[in-house]
Write an enzyme that holds these catalytic residues in place. Sequence first.
Site, PDB file in Angstrom:
ATOM      1  N   LYS A   9       0.828  -1.197   0.000  1.00 17.61           N
ATOM      2  CA  LYS A   9       0.000   0.000   0.000  1.00 17.61           C
ATOM      3  C   LYS A   9       0.861   1.246   0.000  1.00 17.61           C
ATOM      4  CE  LYS A   9      -0.837   0.809   4.932  1.00 17.61           C
ATOM      5  NZ  LYS A   9      -1.869   1.116   5.927  1.00 17.61           N
ATOM      6  N   SER A  25      -8.035   5.131 -14.938  1.00 21.74           N
ATOM      7  CA  SER A  25      -6.952   4.485 -14.210  1.00 21.74           C
ATOM      8  C   SER A  25      -6.471   5.398 -13.092  1.00 21.74           C
ATOM      9  CB  SER A  25      -5.782   4.214 -15.159  1.00 21.74           C
ATOM     10  OG  SER A  25      -5.392   5.444 -15.757  1.00 21.74           O
ATOM     11  N   THR A  57      -9.574   0.440  -9.401  1.00 24.98           N
ATOM     12  CA  THR A  57      -9.084   0.875 -10.701  1.00 24.98           C
ATOM     13  C   THR A  57      -7.790   0.108 -10.955  1.00 24.98           C
ATOM     14  OG1 THR A  57      -8.636   2.789 -12.132  1.00 24.98           O
ATOM     15  CG2 THR A  57      -7.880   2.947  -9.832  1.00 24.98           C
ATOM     16  N   TYR A  58      -6.932   0.628 -11.809  1.00 26.84           N
ATOM     17  CA  TYR A  58      -5.665  -0.045 -12.077  1.00 26.84           C
ATOM     18  C   TYR A  58      -4.561   0.993 -12.221  1.00 26.84           C
ATOM     19  CZ  TYR A  58      -6.778   1.212 -16.908  1.00 26.84           C
ATOM     20  OH  TYR A  58      -7.111   1.912 -18.040  1.00 26.84           O
ATOM     21  N   GLY A  73     -10.426   9.267 -15.699  1.00 29.58           N
ATOM     22  CA  GLY A  73     -11.701   8.706 -16.129  1.00 29.58           C
ATOM     23  C   GLY A  73     -12.734   8.832 -15.028  1.00 29.58           C
ATOM     24  N   ALA A  74     -13.599   7.829 -14.903  1.00 31.06           N
ATOM     25  CA  ALA A  74     -14.687   7.871 -13.926  1.00 31.06           C
ATOM     26  C   ALA A  74     -14.173   8.054 -12.499  1.00 31.06           C
ATOM     27  CB  ALA A  74     -15.523   6.593 -14.026  1.00 31.06           C
ATOM     28  N   ALA A  75     -12.979   7.529 -12.193  1.00 30.09           N
ATOM     29  CA  ALA A  75     -12.408   7.666 -10.845  1.00 30.09           C
ATOM     30  C   ALA A  75     -12.183   9.131 -10.472  1.00 30.09           C
ATOM     31  CB  ALA A  75     -11.107   6.883 -10.744  1.00 30.09           C
TER      32      ALA A  75
END
Length: 128
Positions: A9, A25, A57-58, A73-75
Amino acid sequence: MQIEMLKCKLHMAAVTQAELWYDGSCAIDEDLVELAGLREFEKIDIYNVSNGERFHTYVILAERGSGIISMNGAAARRVQVGDRIIIASYAQMTEEQADNYKPKLVYLDEQNKVERSTNTIPVQLAEA
């Protein structure tokens, strides 16, 4: 039996950008990706400490040494620049593998500079 364990993390990263029209992403400074043991295109969980949002996400790579943490994007709709987040990845392993496994934990300051890196979390104590 397979169990899912915390792999690594980035703790308390600061969001530096939110790009709605960029490929979806999370762009992360390549130095931080390597230090945490992440991989490009690896699935990650994002825990937004500032607003309580949690989502997947990635990883994509951001410029090495830049300190960039960008939600794309959506994030981008789940964060604001300056939010503090935890970026976590998990790994499947056997119980025997998990017995000796230690995750890579990287703690960041508000400029996404490394404060410390460890593989243990102190035992939480009861409040007095």
